[in-house]
Each structure stands twice: as C-alpha cells, then as structure tokens.
Design a protein around this motif. Sequence first.
Motif, PDB file in Angstrom:
ATOM      1  N   ILE A  39       0.868  -1.178   0.000  1.00  0.00           N
ATOM      2  CA  ILE A  39       0.000   0.000   0.000  1.00  0.00           C
ATOM      3  C   ILE A  39       0.904   1.226   0.000  1.00  0.00           C
ATOM      4  N   PRO A  40       0.902   2.009  -1.093  1.00  0.00           N
ATOM      5  CA  PRO A  40       1.748   3.208  -1.125  1.00  0.00           C
ATOM      6  C   PRO A  40       1.342   4.204  -0.041  1.00  0.00           C
ATOM      7  N   ALA A  41       2.304   4.752   0.660  1.00  0.00           N
ATOM      8  CA  ALA A  41       2.021   5.699   1.744  1.00  0.00           C
ATOM      9  C   ALA A  41       1.271   6.928   1.234  1.00  0.00           C
ATOM     10  N   ALA A  42       1.610   7.401   0.041  1.00  0.00           N
ATOM     11  CA  ALA A  42       0.971   8.600  -0.506  1.00  0.00           C
ATOM     12  C   ALA A  42      -0.397   8.327  -1.118  1.00  0.00           C
ATOM     13  N   LYS A  43      -0.739   7.038  -1.316  1.00  0.00           N
ATOM     14  CA  LYS A  43      -2.022   6.660  -1.927  1.00  0.00           C
ATOM     15  C   LYS A  43      -2.632   5.499  -1.138  1.00  0.00           C
ATOM     16  N   PRO A  44      -3.154   5.743   0.048  1.00  0.00           N
ATOM     17  CA  PRO A  44      -3.629   4.649   0.898  1.00  0.00           C
ATOM     18  C   PRO A  44      -4.841   3.885   0.352  1.00  0.00           C
ATOM     19  N   LEU A  45      -5.503   4.396  -0.662  1.00  0.00           N
ATOM     20  CA  LEU A  45      -6.624   3.672  -1.265  1.00  0.00           C
ATOM     21  C   LEU A  45      -6.162   2.724  -2.370  1.00  0.00           C
ATOM     22  N   THR A  46      -4.890   2.828  -2.764  1.00  0.00           N
ATOM     23  CA  THR A  46      -4.341   1.964  -3.809  1.00  0.00           C
ATOM     24  C   THR A  46      -3.691   0.748  -3.166  1.00  0.00           C
ATOM     25  N   LEU A  47      -4.090  -0.436  -3.634  1.00  0.00           N
ATOM     26  CA  LEU A  47      -3.579  -1.692  -3.094  1.00  0.00           C
ATOM     27  C   LEU A  47      -2.979  -2.521  -4.220  1.00  0.00           C
ATOM     28  N   TYR A  48      -1.885  -3.177  -3.936  1.00  0.00           N
ATOM     29  CA  TYR A  48      -1.289  -4.154  -4.841  1.00  0.00           C
ATOM     30  C   TYR A  48      -1.217  -5.464  -4.072  1.00  0.00           C
ATOM     31  N   VAL A  49      -1.752  -6.537  -4.641  1.00  0.00           N
ATOM     32  CA  VAL A  49      -1.655  -7.848  -4.003  1.00  0.00           C
ATOM     33  C   VAL A  49      -1.044  -8.832  -4.992  1.00  0.00           C
ATOM     34  N   CYS A  50      -0.199  -9.715  -4.470  1.00  0.00           N
ATOM     35  CA  CYS A  50       0.401 -10.730  -5.333  1.00  0.00           C
ATOM     36  C   CYS A  50      -0.097 -12.104  -4.916  1.00  0.00           C
ATOM     37  N   SER A  51      -0.136 -12.982  -5.910  1.00  0.00           N
ATOM     38  CA  SER A  51      -0.694 -14.312  -5.680  1.00  0.00           C
ATOM     39  C   SER A  51      -0.059 -15.306  -6.644  1.00  0.00           C
ATOM     40  N   ASP A  52      -0.571 -16.527  -6.609  1.00  0.00           N
ATOM     41  CA  ASP A  52      -0.139 -17.546  -7.563  1.00  0.00           C
ATOM     42  C   ASP A  52      -0.648 -17.244  -8.965  1.00  0.00           C
ATOM     43  N   ALA A  53      -1.459 -16.194  -9.124  1.00  0.00           N
ATOM     44  CA  ALA A  53      -1.984 -15.793 -10.440  1.00  0.00           C
ATOM     45  C   ALA A  53      -1.464 -14.424 -10.856  1.00  0.00           C
ATOM     46  N   GLY A  54      -0.338 -13.979 -10.305  1.00  0.00           N
ATOM     47  CA  GLY A  54       0.242 -12.703 -10.695  1.00  0.00           C
ATOM     48  C   GLY A  54      -0.045 -11.595  -9.705  1.00  0.00           C
ATOM     49  N   VAL A  55      -0.160 -10.348 -10.212  1.00  0.00           N
ATOM     50  CA  VAL A  55      -0.380  -9.166  -9.377  1.00  0.00           C
ATOM     51  C   VAL A  55      -1.687  -8.496  -9.793  1.00  0.00           C
ATOM     52  N   HIS A  56      -2.486  -8.127  -8.788  1.00  0.00           N
ATOM     53  CA  HIS A  56      -3.736  -7.391  -9.008  1.00  0.00           C
ATOM     54  C   HIS A  56      -3.675  -6.085  -8.235  1.00  0.00           C
ATOM     55  N   THR A  57      -4.405  -5.095  -8.724  1.00  0.00           N
ATOM     56  CA  THR A  57      -4.409  -3.796  -8.063  1.00  0.00           C
ATOM     57  C   THR A  57      -5.827  -3.261  -7.923  1.00  0.00           C
ATOM     58  N   SER A  58      -6.001  -2.434  -6.912  1.00  0.00           N
ATOM     59  CA  SER A  58      -7.257  -1.724  -6.685  1.00  0.00           C
ATOM     60  C   SER A  58      -6.901  -0.271  -6.383  1.00  0.00           C
ATOM     61  N   THR A  59      -7.633   0.656  -6.962  1.00  0.00           N
ATOM     62  CA  THR A  59      -7.402   2.072  -6.670  1.00  0.00           C
ATOM     63  C   THR A  59      -8.496   2.649  -5.792  1.00  0.00           C
ATOM     64  N   ASP A  60      -9.419   1.786  -5.339  1.00  0.00           N
ATOM     65  CA  ASP A  60     -10.523   2.241  -4.492  1.00  0.00           C
ATOM     66  C   ASP A  60     -10.663   1.389  -3.231  1.00  0.00           C
ATOM     67  N   ALA A  61      -9.529   1.080  -2.610  1.00  0.00           N
ATOM     68  CA  ALA A  61      -9.471   0.338  -1.346  1.00  0.00           C
ATOM     69  C   ALA A  61     -10.132  -1.034  -1.413  1.00  0.00           C
TER      70      ALA A  61
END
Length: 86
Positions: A39-61
């Motif tokens: 979770i970027p400190a400057a963008k707390p609503l942006t999330l990056y998660v990694c898994s066995d299927a790659g990387v997914h992101t959310s810009t709305d928490a």
Amino acid sequence: MTVANFGAHHVFRSKDSGLTWIDIDRGQLPDVPHHAIAIPAAKPLTLYVCSDAGVHTSTDAGGTWKSLTRNLPTVPIVDLVYHEKG
C-alpha cells in the motif's frame, strides 16, 4: 491482510487494529493463494496484491480489482516491494 488458501476469499482489511476484518476480495480475485500486499504511503486507497496468479491492483481500497499481468505469463508472485519515486 492476505490469505494463502483455496476456496475462500483472500484479502481483508481491519479498521480497528485487527479486532474485526472486512472482506475486500468479495470473490473478485482468483481462487489461488495470495501472498503479500503493498500500500503506497501517498495513496492509501491503492492496493497491490500478489498471488499464484500474478499481481492485481485496486485504486478504491478493494472496491474493484484489475490484473496487472496483461500479456505476461501467469506466474506465482510471492513478495512485493513498492518503491516511492524519489
């Protein structure tokens, strides 16, 4: 928090230091183990998660998710590091 399992949701958020958890995956992410979240400190609503299927992101928490894999092969990603631009 991420959960590395099958057959359940995988990303949760707590607003009370872990007393209760809210499912922010809601079945939108692949049913594979998820390993880490950034979770970027400057963008707390942006999330990056990694898994066995790659990387997914959310810009709305965690309201909506999209894959960052695009045309790359789907491979397990087990750790994330987010570098703030200096």
